[in-house]
Write an enzyme that holds these catalytic residues in place. Structure first.
Site, mmCIF file in Angstrom:
data_model
loop_
_atom_site.group_PDB
_atom_site.id
_atom_site.type_symbol
_atom_site.label_atom_id
_atom_site.label_comp_id
_atom_site.label_asym_id
_atom_site.label_seq_id
_atom_site.Cartn_x
_atom_site.Cartn_y
_atom_site.Cartn_z
ATOM 1 N N GLY A 43 0.831 -1.177 -0.040
ATOM 2 C CA GLY A 43 -0.132 -0.082 -0.021
ATOM 3 C C GLY A 43 0.704 1.250 0.114
ATOM 4 O O GLY A 43 2.042 0.964 0.194
ATOM 5 N N LYS A 44 0.308 2.254 -0.111
ATOM 6 C CA LYS A 44 1.133 3.783 -0.298
ATOM 7 C C LYS A 44 0.195 4.659 0.216
ATOM 8 O O LYS A 44 -0.920 4.780 -0.295
ATOM 9 C CB LYS A 44 1.530 3.898 -1.579
ATOM 10 C CG LYS A 44 3.006 4.943 -1.214
ATOM 11 C CD LYS A 44 4.367 4.017 -0.884
ATOM 12 C CE LYS A 44 5.557 5.078 -0.776
ATOM 13 N NZ LYS A 44 6.672 4.142 -0.821
ATOM 14 N N GLY A 45 0.805 5.881 0.712
ATOM 15 C CA GLY A 45 -0.209 7.066 1.072
ATOM 16 C C GLY A 45 0.720 8.202 0.446
ATOM 17 O O GLY A 45 1.912 8.195 0.389
#
Ligand code: GLU
Length: 417
Positions: free
Chosen positions: A106-108
């Site tokens: 995931g990434k933000g």
């Protein structure tokens, strides 16, 4: 010459498509892996120091969790976009798979210019973001970490908000924390250290004598500066470096530790005594044995790739080389240690931090570093073996290894309903 920057998510999908071809992946599974499982966009109203409200936009993209909870950093940068975060989230899925740790990807990110914000503004924006994504993160759901322009303090604020909302004290919700709050020894330097382990293995393959080698680093942030300091302990001399303010080179070599201290004092590498300024393209095409792009994506574009003289490229950054540029590097015999392998040291020690938090134990820095070394050397071997078996470059070898493992997990879970 400047070229239009390709869309990083299209680059990521092209890399997936190449691996899917070698793996003869079922088209339905390929499509599942091409689509992030969940994408969240949030608006973050923040009271600025002048009393006015500014609304920032943030993202959390959860690409795949078949092998374990989503895992990946949070980036603060003016150029953050949904497609960039999508690309970065998918690279996290492949990264955790290639080093075989039980996480997905995931990434933000938040579109902002952290350099122009006060500590108070950064704290309020971070806490508002933590509140906005709190429902979708958790030690067994999605475990964020630092990335470009975020650090241990940022992680502490996010953990605090998550824990207050949930009425718990759960350090395993996030990694890259301060040591006093359950962070792991060795996590701060892990990305650079991991990339050095990979570089040492690559030098063996390329029969490069590190004692006589030279290198250049694009980007002197956490990954790049630690890479330079630790690599130099193995013999190579630092001949060129850069940061967002410009690039420099030295004919006789620079001490990486002194350059770190100079940057801490002055805010940039530019003007380091004994160095001269060069362009970014000149830095990437310097006549050195090892080149590490350690900044952002889309740096080694086809025109740059044609002039790369390094024998080994160790990607401390995520996505620095485009698929078109990859073909040119491969044709010219440049040995590329791809991002998902070379910079995986950060997430490997994030995993060790998560395990220590869940088990309520604390390992010494030597213990952490030796587990990191074992993981990185094992992953290098898996990737190199795949590249030999399929007769492909190291990126394709890494993608075949990573995508193969994720596809097996996705197939094993089956389809709901
Ligand atoms: N942001 C780092 C990366 O791109 C670390 C991610 C993590 O530790 O979860 O790999």
């Amino acid at each position: 010459m400047s070229q239009a920057k390709p869309n990083p998510f299209e680059n990521a999908l092209e890399q997936l498509r190449i691996a899917a071809g070698y793996l003869k992946l079922d088209e339905g599974i390929h499509q599942m892996l091409a689509h992030p499982k969940r994408e969240v966009t949030v608006s973050l109203p923040v009271k600025m120091d002048d009393g006015k409200i500014k609304v920032f936009t943030g993202f959390r993209v959860q690409h795949n969790d078949a092998r374990g909870p989503f895992k990946g950093g949070i980036r603060y940068h003016p150029n953050v976009s949904l497609d960039e975060v999508r690309a970065l989230s998918s690279w996290m899925t492949w990264k955790t798979s290639v080093v075989n740790i039980p996480f997905g990807g995931g990434k933000g990110g938040i579109i902002c210019d952290p350099k122009s914000m006060s500590p108070g503004e950064l704290e309020r924006m971070t806490r508002r973001f933590a509140f906005a994504i709190a429902p979708i993160i958790g030690p067994y759901k999605d475990v964020p970490a630092p990335d470009v322009y975020t650090n241990a303090q940022t992680m502490a604020w996010i953990m605090d908000v998550y824990n207050m909302i949930n009425g718990v004290m759960s350090p395993a919700v996030i990694t890259g924390k301060p040591i006093a709050l359950g962070g792991s020894l060795g996590r701060d330097r892990a990305t650079g250290r991991g990339a050095v382990f990979v570089t040492v293995e690559a030098a063996k393959v390329k029969k490069l004598d590190l004692k006589k080698a030279t290198f250049a680093v694009q980007g002197f942030g956490n990954a790049g500066s630690n890479y330079a300091e630790i690599l130099q302990e193995h013999g190579p001399k630092l001949m060129g470096a850069s940061d967002s303010s410009g690039a420099i080179m030295s004919k006789t070599g620079m001490d990486a530790g002194k350059l770190v201290a100079y940057k801490e004092k002055t805010g940039s590498v530019s003007g380091f005594p004994g160095s001269q300024p060069i362009s970014n393209a000149e830095l990437l095409q310097m006549d050195v044995d090892i080149l590490s792009p350690a900044a952002l994506e889309n740096q080694i574009l086809p025109d740059i790739a044609k002039g790369v003289k390094a024998k080994i490229v160790a990607e401390c950054a995520n996505g620095p080389t485009t698929p078109e540029a990859d073909k040119i590097l491969a044709k010219n015999g440049v040995f590329v240690c791809p991002d998902i392998l070379a910079n995986a040291g950060g997430v490997v020690v994030s995993y060790l931090e998560w395990v220590q938090n869940l088990e309520r134990i604390a390992w010494s820095e030597d213990e952490v570093n030796s587990m990191l070394e074992k993981k990185m050397i094992g992953a290098f071997k898996d990737v190199h073996d795949a590249s030999v078996k399929y007769n492909v470059d190291m990126r394709t070898g890494a993608m075949i290894t990573a995508v193969g493992r994720v596809a097996e997990a996705v197939k094993g879970l089956g389809l709901f309903p």
